[in-house]
Enzyme design. Structure first.
Site, PDB file in Angstrom:
ATOM      1  CB  CYS A 266     -30.747 -10.088 -21.335  1.00  0.00           C
ATOM      2  SG  CYS A 266     -31.468  -8.549 -20.771  1.00  0.00           S
ATOM      3  CG  ASP A 267     -27.168 -11.670 -21.126  1.00  0.00           C
ATOM      4  OD1 ASP A 267     -27.632 -11.801 -22.271  1.00  0.00           O
ATOM      5  OD2 ASP A 267     -26.626 -10.639 -20.733  1.00  0.00           O
TER       6      ASP A 267
ATOM      7  CB  CYS B   6     -29.902  -7.829 -18.340  1.00  0.00           C
ATOM      8  SG  CYS B   6     -31.604  -8.249 -18.756  1.00  0.00           S
TER       9      CYS B   6
END
Ligand code: NDP
Length: 311
Positions: A138-139, A135
């Protein structure tokens, strides 16, 4: 057999499921949640979550899900740690079957999520969240000015790679074939981006790094020459597709060609009255914890209204 009929059962325990639980529990519907094989869902496999509103300093994915679980239980959600492998949605009450139990409910909220595809390489689970990710949203921000590799050649890979150029010093997209699967517009976008390089005909065969150092690179095999090559990087993002966890509903509900459940516009209603779908099981576009939570809230309100009208 547990044939006691519930007013609402929530299937799945990610942000969508927990939010649906909080809302239906606070509406005194005494929801039952069947948590599934990975209680807490996909966020339990990430580390720091920085984009969920309300946590100015960020929060660890598993901690966020633990808070959501506690909040659901605080209002009386009954948790069942089990896995439903068959449903009967032909009439109400709907029937849900696990290996050993049968559950019945007047309304069903499907929040079974999706599973990001992985390559099945050794040490994937060890390194997930430590430089290996599925993701970018997200990261990505953890890899400012670092080398990033994206695996995949579809729209997701292109989108993730474009997004990751905000952070990475260079983003290499590695494809297993000599062409993209992505749409032309997405390919054009990555081709024009000076920070993106494309590597064709390479399969990732080994992950390099450890939990302490994080990902340090990957060993790739050329699909034509079979030669092996090590590419160094600080992060590897898999973007090889997601699989919605919707197989058990095939017989009863409409889904698109990839298995995502189809709901009425701006609603979580499926074609079966009393069955609502939320979160990643029906959303391949946004796939965020906060959008899943939002649709879980919608499903809860719609289930509550449905039950009130059908009392
Ligand atoms: P896709 O299934 O479209 O693409 C998956 C990609 O991963 C393909 O390039 C495939 O390679 C590659 N792949 C699969 N398995 C492996 C493997 N084992 N090793 C290496 N590579 C592998 O998935 P997406 O998630 O990209 O897209 C899913 C759907 O969502 C699509 O319909 C897409 O259009 C849509 N989408 C739309 C977006 C938008 O419009 N903005 C953004 C993101 C997704 P190969 O081609 O060789 O099979």
């Amino acid at each position: 057999m547990n044939k006691e009929k519930q007013s609402v059962i929530i299937l799945g325990s990610g942000p969508a499921g927990y939010t649906a639980a909080i809302y239906t529990a606070r509406a005194n519907l005494e929801p039952t949640m069947i948590q599934g094989q990975q209680p807490g869902g996909q966020l339990t496999t990430t580390t720091e979550v920085e984009n969920f509103p309300g946590f100015a300093e960020g929060i660890q994915g598993p901690d966020l899900m633990e808070e959501m679980r506690k909040q659901s239980e605080r209002f009386g959600t009954k948790m069942i740690s089990s896995w439903v492998n068959k449903v009967d949605l032909s009439k109400r009450p709907f029937k849900l079957f696990t290996d050993s139990e049968e559950y019945q409910c007047e309304s069903l909220i499907i929040a079974t999520g999706a599973t990001a595809r992985t390559l099945g390489l050794p040490r994937e689970s060890e390194l997930m969240g430590f430089g290996l990710s599925t993701c970018a949203t997200c990261d990505g921000a953890f890899f400012r000015d670092q080398e990033i590799i994206v695996i995949g050649g579809g729209d997701s890979a292109c989108e993730e790679a474009s997004f990751l150029t905000k952070f990475g010093s260079r983003v290499r997209i590695v494809l297993r074939r000599d062409e993209f699967r992505a749409s032309k517009i997405m390919i054009d976008r990555v081709m024009k981006n000076p920070k993106i390089e494309i590597v064709y005909n390479m399969n990732l065969i080994e992950l390099l790094g450890d939990k302490k150092a994080g990902i340090t690179g990957g060993v790739f095999e050329n699909t034509q020459t079979k030669e092996k090559e090590t590419l160094e990087c600080s992060a590897i993002f898999y973007a090889i597709g997601h699989t919605p966890n919707t197989d058990i509903f095939k017989e009863y509900l409409d889904m698109d060609e990839n298995g995502y459940l189809i709901t009425a516009p701006e609603s979580t209603r499926t074609k079966v009255e009393g069955v609502f779908a939320c979160g990643d099981a029906k959303d391949h576009v946004y796939r965020q914890a906060i959008t899943a939570a939002g649709s879980g809230c919608m499903a809860a309100i719609e289930a509550e209204r449905f039950l009130a009208e059908n009392e």
